[in-house]
Design an enzyme around this catalytic site. Structure first.
Site, mmCIF file in Angstrom:
data_model
loop_
_atom_site.group_PDB
_atom_site.id
_atom_site.type_symbol
_atom_site.label_atom_id
_atom_site.label_comp_id
_atom_site.label_asym_id
_atom_site.label_seq_id
_atom_site.Cartn_x
_atom_site.Cartn_y
_atom_site.Cartn_z
ATOM 1 N N LYS A 1 0.808 -1.214 0.000
ATOM 2 C CA LYS A 1 0.000 0.000 0.000
ATOM 3 C C LYS A 1 0.844 1.268 0.000
ATOM 4 C CE LYS A 1 -4.320 -1.709 1.962
ATOM 5 N NZ LYS A 1 -5.293 -1.614 3.069
ATOM 6 N N CYS B 1 -13.390 -3.415 11.032
ATOM 7 C CA CYS B 1 -14.189 -3.172 9.827
ATOM 8 C C CYS B 1 -14.250 -4.422 8.957
ATOM 9 C CB CYS B 1 -13.597 -2.004 9.036
ATOM 10 S SG CYS B 1 -13.844 -0.403 9.834
ATOM 11 N N CYS C 1 -14.112 -18.750 9.823
ATOM 12 C CA CYS C 1 -14.880 -17.582 9.364
ATOM 13 C C CYS C 1 -14.009 -16.878 8.324
ATOM 14 C CB CYS C 1 -15.226 -16.658 10.536
ATOM 15 S SG CYS C 1 -13.788 -15.992 11.399
#
Length: 382
Positions: A88, A195, A339
């Site tokens: 990033k 988030c 998950c």
């Protein structure tokens, strides 16, 4: 500021700032002379970095150790599909330089830790915290307090955002509240999902990150009244705002050194069972189970819509129904629970162990995300 000069191109670029009477050329000089460190280049970091670069902040540092993936593009407008898989900080630097070639970008492709935070932060005038986890949030705050740096804070979750300015020294030398005055201790582990686990409305970080950039610019230039001693709350779902007053907390101990923030934010409270730590299985071990035809059960505790995005063959039992559906889970063979990233599945295992005495449950470390990144790269990562 007499030594700060602008080229003709810069004067034209910043002309809409310079013609504001309260801002003028002096405000633009302060921006060019300023050094701002942005911690995190994700949802909040995207608008923050874009607007600070466009405004003409002379030196911008970016700290991040993540890479761009497709799930970022829903909200992290700093990046495009051509950046997927790139660090990033590298993609952020390219985008900022394309927006404004007259500024300097310093990238730190590393995780901010207790070992490097003071060394990285010391050379900057202002720190803007765009992180999404409590350990880094407390680390940034404490480092800013120790070094006497202003911390422009923002956070987002689902439809809600927060903005404030911490540890700000006014013209009289008075220092405002810091993050620990508002939140002396982090919430219990698992109470507030990230988030990635709880979701966020795509436009929310654009709104809140822009407000955060606004506060950074005000702090640097001295215009207006920064959000010192105030916490701005924004509810995007109902379009409501509130501003709460923050005072210094006399019960907070002085901050004199950095600590182990992962431990600080992850220590179980007394009411948490000693079974907090669950048995784990890596995605490589799961692959071996599958290849060898081992007799085991794979349970997926995500939501139905997530299952439709990507699945690895597990039996779907969403976390909210795990107690009611416990009878579907075997006690006679290994059961691997997963998950997206491993948090919800760990919660499910603890609940099943406490209520039903399961001792054969294994949490898939890293969840379906790790499986898609390390085992089957043809699967989408969200």
């Amino acid at each position: 500021m007499d030594n700060i000069k602008f080229s003709q191109e810069e004067l034209q670029r910043y002309s809409r700032h310079i013609i504001i009477p309260e801002f003028n050329i002096e405000g633009q000089k302060k921006l060019k002379a300023a050094k701002v460190l942005v911690v995190g280049s994700g949802g909040l970091g995207s608008p923050l970095l874009l607007y600070l670069a466009a405004a003409g902040v002379g030196t911008i540092g970016v700290v991040d150790f993540d890479v761009v993936d497709e799930s970022n593009l829903q909200r992290q407008v700093l990046f495009g599909v051509e950046n997927v898989g790139k660090p990033k900080v590298e993609a952020a630097k390219e985008r900022q330089k394309s927006l404004n070639p007259h500024i300097d970008i310093i990238s730190y492709n590393t995780q901010l830790t207790s070992e490097n935070a003071l060394e990285i932060i010391k050379d900057y005038d202002v720190v803007a915290d765009g992180t999404d986890n409590f350990p880094t949030r407390y680390l940034v705050n404490d480092a800013c307090v120790i070094l006497g740096k202003t911390n422009v804070y923002a956070s987002i979750f689902r439809f809600d955002g927060q903005v404030s300015v911490f540890n700000y020294k006014d013209k009289d030398g008075n220092i405002g509240p810091n993050y620990r005055d508002l939140f002396p201790e982090p919430p219990p582990p698992g109470l507030v999902p990230s988030c990635a686990e709880g979701g966020v409305l795509g436009v929310l970080p654009g709104i809140v990150g822009s407000l955060q950039a606004n506060e950074v610019i005000k702090v640097i230039t001295g215009i207006g009244a920064p959000l010192v001693g105030r916490l701005f709350l924004f509810d995007a779902l109902h379009f409501e705002t509130r501003t709460l007053k923050i005072a210094k907390n006399p019960d907070v101990e002085p901050i004199t050194e950095l600590i182990d923030y992962v431990q600080f934010c992850g220590v179980p409270h007394e009411e948490v069972s000693v079974q907090e730590a669950v048995k784990e299985l890596t995605v490589q071990e799961l692959q071996k189970f599958q290849e060898e035809g081992k007799d085991f059960q794979l349970i997926d505790v995500r939501e139905t819509y997530e299952y439709e995005i990507v699945q690895i063959g597990g039996e779907l039992i969403p976390l909210g129904t795990i107690v009611q559906e416990a009878g579907r889970i075997s006690k006679d063979k290994p059961v691997v629970v997963h998950c997206r990233s491993g948090k919800r599945s760990a919660d499910a295992i603890r609940e099943l162990e406490i209520q039903f005495g399961f001792d054969n449950l294994y949490n898939l470390k890293g969840g379906v995300k790790a499986y898609a990144e390390e085992i089957d790269t043809s699967l989408p990562v969200y």
